[in-house]
Design an enzyme around this catalytic site. Sequence first.
Site, PDB file in Angstrom:
ATOM      1  CG  PHE A 152     -27.920 -13.876   9.766  1.00 37.87           C
ATOM      2  CD1 PHE A 152     -26.647 -14.171   9.325  1.00 37.87           C
ATOM      3  CD2 PHE A 152     -28.136 -12.647  10.389  1.00 37.87           C
ATOM      4  CE1 PHE A 152     -25.603 -13.266   9.500  1.00 37.87           C
ATOM      5  CE2 PHE A 152     -27.104 -11.746  10.551  1.00 37.87           C
ATOM      6  CZ  PHE A 152     -25.839 -12.054  10.116  1.00 37.87           C
ATOM      7  CG  MET A 184     -28.134 -10.172   1.893  1.00 35.41           C
ATOM      8  SD  MET A 184     -26.771  -9.013   1.817  1.00 35.41           S
ATOM      9  CE  MET A 184     -25.629  -9.949   0.795  1.00 35.41           C
ATOM     10  N   PRO A 185     -29.914 -14.188   2.881  1.00 30.28           N
ATOM     11  CG  PRO A 185     -30.485 -16.232   1.966  1.00 30.28           C
ATOM     12  CD  PRO A 185     -29.311 -15.369   2.250  1.00 30.28           C
ATOM     13  CE1 TYR A 186     -32.947 -13.218  11.323  1.00 29.94           C
ATOM     14  CE2 TYR A 186     -35.215 -13.066  10.569  1.00 29.94           C
ATOM     15  CZ  TYR A 186     -34.297 -13.182  11.591  1.00 29.94           C
ATOM     16  OH  TYR A 186     -34.738 -13.277  12.887  1.00 29.94           O
TER      17      TYR A 186
END
Lengths: 67, 67, 67, 67, 67, 67
Positions: C41, C1-3
């Site tokens: 995101f 779940m990268p940002y």
Amino acid sequence: MPYVNIKITKEGTTKEQKAELIKGVTDLLVRVLNKTPATTFVVIDEVDMEDWGVGGVPVEAFRKRQQ
Amino acid sequence: MPYVNIKITKEGTTKEQKAELIKGVTDLLVRVLNKTPATTFVVIDEVDMEDWGVGGVPVEAFRKRQQ
Amino acid sequence: MPYVNIKITKEGTTKEQKAELIKGVTDLLVRVLNKTPATTFVVIDEVDMEDWGVGGVPVEAFRKRQQ
Amino acid sequence: MPYVNIKITKEGTTKEQKAELIKGVTDLLVRVLNKTPATTFVVIDEVDMEDWGVGGVPVEAFRKRQQ
Amino acid sequence: MPYVNIKITKEGTTKEQKAELIKGVTDLLVRVLNKTPATTFVVIDEVDMEDWGVGGVPVEAFRKRQQ
Amino acid sequence: MPYVNIKITKEGTTKEQKAELIKGVTDLLVRVLNKTPATTFVVIDEVDMEDWGVGGVPVEAFRKRQQ
């Protein structure tokens, strides 16, 4: 889809406390802004004491001065 | 002169993969916006699993729930 | 779940170019790290020229000097 | 002395809601980690819809797709 | 009440140098903008060399190329 | 190749003051850590008063309380 970054000084915060912060911030965003938890990210950064300054000095020196 | 920050969970990303991310993001900024590579910074942060929350819980609990 | 956070100077980037950046960065994370797009995101910040400094001066002065 | 940054999409959040977020996050840090409110900062960023991507597309396209 | 984040590559910065950065940035904000030191935060992040890219490559490769 | 982000409340900071901040921070990094100005970025964010909280309230309320 909020993104929240929490920076705190590194002084022994436990896994359980971190989970409480994650839950608390997410619940707050649901309650106040009706955000969806599944697209709410919370990232916690623990910062070494020597890397955090306030009052022009590292945090440990600042705390001593406050006493 | 772009600045790009990539945050990912810490789960064994290799030096080579990081170099690929740096190259890929820089190439993208050159291609789409005609930016200069020499003034394009990419900073990667690997975040411990217990420090990343989604869905109101730490990421490991979230993944279990998804299964 | 990268940002991913992309900061660029504000100089007329279009909606279409922003969409290309979003797609390009997400594809890169899928390709290199096998990340899930739905929990990736990308946040773009356009920064006013007077708020970005390099070489000790605001970016416009820096560019003039480079010529 | 925590620092908290909350990024949300810009879609009409009121002053009152922002004040609730500030209060809620500060209370949480006091309750869970015994932090001092006077040295707890909360910074809210409202991000234009076209500047926020998820699932490889800008957030509006993502939401339509979800329906 | 400013918040300043300084990111540098991790290459042996000492506690004393960090304290100098904290003091220098705080003094600057007092001098230029008349800010209050007690509500001025400075957070330093040291970034591993492999996590910092410039010119499309990790910083070590970039430096070799410059020579 | 440092990256510095300065967040201040939006209350009429001039272009000249911003240029002074950029110069001051860059000089500091040169003096303390021998960094290269050409690869030193400074990004200034001005944050609306209603988006900055301290002491559990927006900054204007906090200042009134201090008096």
